[in-house]
Enzyme design. Structure first.
Site, PDB file in Angstrom:
ATOM      1  CB  ALA A 108      -5.145 -14.248   0.357  1.00 39.91           C
ATOM      2  CG  ASP A 109       0.493 -10.969   2.303  1.00 38.52           C
ATOM      3  OD1 ASP A 109       1.353 -11.429   1.524  1.00 38.52           O
ATOM      4  OD2 ASP A 109       0.752 -10.564   3.447  1.00 38.52           O
ATOM      5  CB  THR A 110      -1.260 -14.886   6.019  1.00 41.73           C
ATOM      6  OG1 THR A 110      -2.459 -15.355   5.389  1.00 41.73           O
ATOM      7  CG2 THR A 110      -1.371 -15.124   7.525  1.00 41.73           C
TER       8      THR A 110
END
Length: 204
Positions: A78-80
């Site tokens: 994941a990446d935010t």
């Protein structure tokens, strides 16, 4: 049958150094193991629209995983990103930059986008979840207090909504609160359910 029971046939691997993502996934009841830490050059094309950066980087991280996936392995990356007026605000490199980022966010609405990639040997699925967050106006003393007493350095946009600044500075959220923390767990739960249902019968 609940999802965490269905997933007992699989090895869920979370590739993330974020303690917030680890805790959020744990709270769903899904058992997982942490991936061995690995390097990923988190670069993206300058022409990529800001809202597409997070899913792009989530996919990049997935393919940077240096081990072959075994039968029944499911890898989650994941990446935010924080997007303000079409610009991606990453993690600050200094306290001064953190203060500048928060000052820019104060009194405005921005978008938090988390991209998630789910991958097995047979399938791959990437999705993105977006939340709109509005900050109240903040004084320089409030910004200074947060940066000096908390840890904005490992957070996109230099703030953690679950920390002091979230309590005193966030006026409203449209979308998933947990997405702003770094993992849209409700969406991930449903995506995982669909993901395993679409796998070949030999996996089940």
């Amino acid at each position: 049958m609940l999802l965490h029971e269905k997933l007992k046939e699989f090895n869920i691997i979370l590739a993330s150094v974020s303690p917030r993502r680890r805790e959020l996934l744990k709270e769903t009841g899904i058992e997982y193991r942490l991936a061995t830490k690995f390097e990923c050059d988190e670069c993206y094309p300058a022409t990529l629209p800001a809202e597409e950066v997070a899913p792009y980087l989530a996919t990049l991280k997935s393919h940077a995983y240096p081990f072959d996936l075994a039968h029944n392995d499911i890898l989650i990356t994941a990446d935010t990103t924080v997007v303000l007026e079409g610009e991606v605000l990453g993690k600050p490199s200094s306290k001064q930059e953190a203060k500048q980022m928060i000052a820019r966010l104060a009194g405005k609405e921005h978008c938090v986008v988390t991209g998630v990639t789910i991958r097995s040997r047979e399938r791959e699925r990437t999705f993105a979840s977006s939340s709109k967050v509005r900050f109240a106006s903040l004084t320089s003393q409030e910004i200074e207090y947060y940066v000096e007493h908390y840890n904005p350095m490992d957070k996109a946009g230099a703030y953690g909504i679950q920390e002091w600044i979230g309590y005193v500075g966030i006026e409203s959220i449209e979308g998933s609160f947990f997405n702003v923390m770094g993992l849209p767990v409700q969406r991930l739960y449903r995506e995982l359910e669909c993901f395993i249902e679409a796998l070949p019968s030999c996996y089940l």
